[in-house]
Structure formats: structure tokens, C-alpha cells
Write an enzyme that holds these catalytic residues in place. Structure first.
Site, PDB file in Angstrom:
ATOM      1  N   GLY A   1       0.928  -1.262   0.076  1.00  0.00           N
ATOM      2  CA  GLY A   1       0.138  -0.108  -0.005  1.00  0.00           C
ATOM      3  C   GLY A   1       0.892   1.335   0.089  1.00  0.00           C
TER       4      GLY A   1
ATOM      5  N   GLN B   1       2.332  10.210   1.900  1.00  0.00           N
ATOM      6  CA  GLN B   1       3.786   9.472   2.242  1.00  0.00           C
ATOM      7  C   GLN B   1       4.666   9.988   1.006  1.00  0.00           C
ATOM      8  OE1 GLN B   1       2.390   5.319   2.433  1.00  0.00           O
ATOM      9  NE2 GLN B   1       3.934   5.103   3.794  1.00  0.00           N
TER      10      GLN B   1
ATOM     11  N   CYS C   1       5.761  -0.003   7.816  1.00  0.00           N
ATOM     12  CA  CYS C   1       5.407   1.202   7.068  1.00  0.00           C
ATOM     13  C   CYS C   1       6.779   1.519   6.343  1.00  0.00           C
ATOM     14  CB  CYS C   1       4.927   2.033   8.305  1.00  0.00           C
ATOM     15  SG  CYS C   1       4.475   3.845   7.458  1.00  0.00           S
ATOM     16  N   LEU C   2       6.278   2.174   4.964  1.00  0.00           N
ATOM     17  CA  LEU C   2       7.547   2.532   4.193  1.00  0.00           C
ATOM     18  C   LEU C   2       7.933   3.828   4.819  1.00  0.00           C
ATOM     19  CD1 LEU C   2       6.020   1.810   0.654  1.00  0.00           C
ATOM     20  CD2 LEU C   2       7.548   0.197   1.965  1.00  0.00           C
TER      21      LEU C   2
ATOM     22  N   HIS D   1      -4.785   1.009   7.435  1.00  0.00           N
ATOM     23  CA  HIS D   1      -3.331   1.883   7.533  1.00  0.00           C
ATOM     24  C   HIS D   1      -3.357   3.070   6.907  1.00  0.00           C
ATOM     25  CE1 HIS D   1       1.151   1.480   8.305  1.00  0.00           C
ATOM     26  NE2 HIS D   1       1.006   2.029   7.174  1.00  0.00           N
ATOM     27  N   GLU D   2      -3.600   2.809   5.566  1.00  0.00           N
ATOM     28  CA  GLU D   2      -3.707   3.902   4.578  1.00  0.00           C
ATOM     29  C   GLU D   2      -4.570   5.102   4.922  1.00  0.00           C
ATOM     30  OE1 GLU D   2      -0.617   1.487   2.982  1.00  0.00           O
ATOM     31  OE2 GLU D   2      -1.149   3.903   2.772  1.00  0.00           O
TER      32      GLU D   2
ATOM     33  N   HIS E   1      -3.016   7.404   7.274  1.00  0.00           N
ATOM     34  CA  HIS E   1      -1.950   8.331   6.489  1.00  0.00           C
ATOM     35  C   HIS E   1      -2.725   9.446   6.164  1.00  0.00           C
ATOM     36  CE1 HIS E   1       1.745   6.412   6.714  1.00  0.00           C
ATOM     37  NE2 HIS E   1       1.512   5.178   6.211  1.00  0.00           N
TER      38      HIS E   1
HETATM   39  O1  K2U Z   1       3.760   2.308   4.523  1.00  0.00           O
HETATM   40  C1  K2U Z   1       2.507   2.215   4.073  1.00  0.00           C
HETATM   41  O2  K2U Z   1       1.599   2.583   4.305  1.00  0.00           O
HETATM   42  C2  K2U Z   1       2.729   0.831   3.383  1.00  0.00           C
HETATM   43  C3  K2U Z   1       2.304  -0.449   4.143  1.00  0.00           C
HETATM   44  C4  K2U Z   1       1.228  -0.908   4.270  1.00  0.00           C
HETATM   45  C5  K2U Z   1       0.773  -1.983   5.123  1.00  0.00           C
HETATM   46  C6  K2U Z   1       1.221  -1.898   6.531  1.00  0.00           C
HETATM   47  C7  K2U Z   1       0.891  -3.083   7.426  1.00  0.00           C
HETATM   48  C8  K2U Z   1       0.073  -3.962   6.838  1.00  0.00           C
HETATM   49  C9  K2U Z   1      -0.279  -4.034   5.535  1.00  0.00           C
HETATM   50  C10 K2U Z   1       0.053  -3.035   4.614  1.00  0.00           C
HETATM   51  C11 K2U Z   1       3.681  -1.206   3.421  1.00  0.00           C
HETATM   52  O3  K2U Z   1       2.935  -2.052   2.505  1.00  0.00           O
HETATM   53  S1  K2U Z   1       4.731  -2.108   4.862  1.00  0.00           S
HETATM   54  C12 K2U Z   1       5.598  -3.461   4.061  1.00  0.00           C
HETATM   55  C13 K2U Z   1       4.382  -4.414   3.990  1.00  0.00           C
HETATM   56  C14 K2U Z   1       4.715  -5.624   2.979  1.00  0.00           C
HETATM   57  C15 K2U Z   1       3.904  -6.677   2.989  1.00  0.00           C
HETATM   58  C16 K2U Z   1       3.000  -7.117   4.149  1.00  0.00           C
HETATM   59  C17 K2U Z   1       2.842  -5.966   5.195  1.00  0.00           C
HETATM   60  C18 K2U Z   1       3.718  -4.810   4.938  1.00  0.00           C
HETATM   61 ZN    ZN Z   2       2.474   3.413   6.424  1.00  0.00          ZN
END
Ligand code: K2U
Ligand code: ZN
Length: 167
Positions: free
Chosen positions: A44, A49, A89-90, A131-132, A135
């Protein structure tokens, strides 16, 4: 492609504005966000971000990373159950923490052509959408942790940023 803001960058606390026009410029932003998300191995990515403060995020929780989803002016209309999941989280490279969220949600949004749709889902996609959406409201997953844990994470990331700048 796009630069992802890293915590504790204050711009991550911005509350995004509703999208008023789903046009070609927005679709370009969406494609750039999808490219950046895939490149970063995320499932996501929220516009906040990448310092674009409009209410939109992209997601792809599919196995083969070939099912891109776009959510414009998203609203969660129903929540059910609870689910604790280790989140990343990225904007917090290398940081993972347990967060409790609703297990099943219904979200209403516009797609990349401006058409309204409703989606009911559970599992990783439901977690990702919550989560998104946080943000877009300037809320970060570390906000669900104790102030002590949050401060430790801030210190760790600030130290890493200093080291990276020095090298
Ligand atoms: O930084 C973001 O918002 C993207 C996150 C979204 C996310 C966080 C927690 C759970 C699900 C989605 C990134 O995708 S974090 C990397 C990631 C990759 C695979 C599974 C979970 C998290
Ligand atoms: Zn995030």
C-alpha cells in the site's frame, strides 16, 4: 520514482484534502504512486507519504502483485471484529509493531475513473486500507504504541538518518 517521506518528518502529520477532480494529472500521480509502491515492495502507499496531500491511496495485496487498487476519497462505512497484526510502514524502514484493527471492513471510494465503488474485505487488504486511511488523516501506526516505544523508534530512526547523512 517518488520520494517517500520518512518519520519523524512533520509533513506526515498533514491531513489530506478531498480530491475534487479525477483527471489525467491525478491518474499520472496514481501511476507514479503504484510504481513507487511496487519498487519499495509495499502492499500500500498513501499520497501523504509522497508529500501529495490529497485523499487517495493505492494498494496491491495480491500474491503476484498484479492487482492494483486505487481508492480516491475513501470512507470506511462498516467495521467488524478485531485483528492484531505485525505492521510495517514505508515511512519507518525496518520498524515493525503489533497493531489491533478491525478484521472486516466496508470501504466506499472513487476509482481511477472517478466512479464510486464499495468493497467489503478482510485479511491483509482490510488492514492495509485502515493503515492507509490513517495516513490521509496524519495518523501513523506508531501512534497506537506507548509513548516510550514511540520515542525509542524516533531515536533509532533519527540516529540512522544521521549515520546515513555522515556516510
Ligand atoms: O507504509 C505504508 O503505508 C505501506 C505499508 C502498508 C501496510 C502496512 C501494514 C500492513 C499492511 C499494509 C507497507 O506495505 S509495509 C510493507 C508490507 C509488506 C507486506 C505486508 C505487510 C507490510
Ligand atoms: Zn504506512
Amino acid at each position: 520514482k517518488l520520494t517517500i517521506l520518512k518519520y519523524p518528518d512533520e509533513r506526515l502529520r498533514t491531513v489530506a484534502e478531498p480530491v475534487t477532480e479525477v483527471d489525467d494529472a491525478l491518474r499520472k500521480q496514481i501511476d507514479d504512486m503504484l510504481e513507487t509502491m511496487y519498487e519499495s515492495n509495499g502492499v500500500g502507499l498513501a499520497a501523504t507519504q509522497v508529500n501529495f496531500h490529497k485523499r487517495l491511496f493505492v494498494a496491491d495485496c495480491s500474491e503476484d502483485q498484479n492487482e492494483p487498487l486505487v481508492f480516491i476519497n475513501p470512507e470506511i462505512t462498516e467495521k467488524e471484529g478485531l485483528f492484531t497484526n505485525e505492521e510495517g510502514c514505508l515511512s519507518f524502514p525496518g520498524v515493525y509493531a503489533k497493531v489491533e484493527r478491525a478484521g472486516t471492513i466496508t470501504v466506499k471510494a472513487l476509482d481511477r475513473n472517478g466512479a464510486e465503488f464499495t468493497l467489503t474485505t478482510d485479511g491483509l487488504l482490510a488492514i492495509c486500507i485502515q493503515h492507509e486511511l490513517d495516513h490521509l488523516n496524519g495518523k501513523l501506526f506508531v501512534d497506537y504504541l506507548s509513548p516510550l516505544k514511540r520515542d525509542r523508534i524516533r531515536k533509532k530512526l533519527e540516529k540512522e538518518a544521521r549515520l546515513a547523512a555522515a556516510n
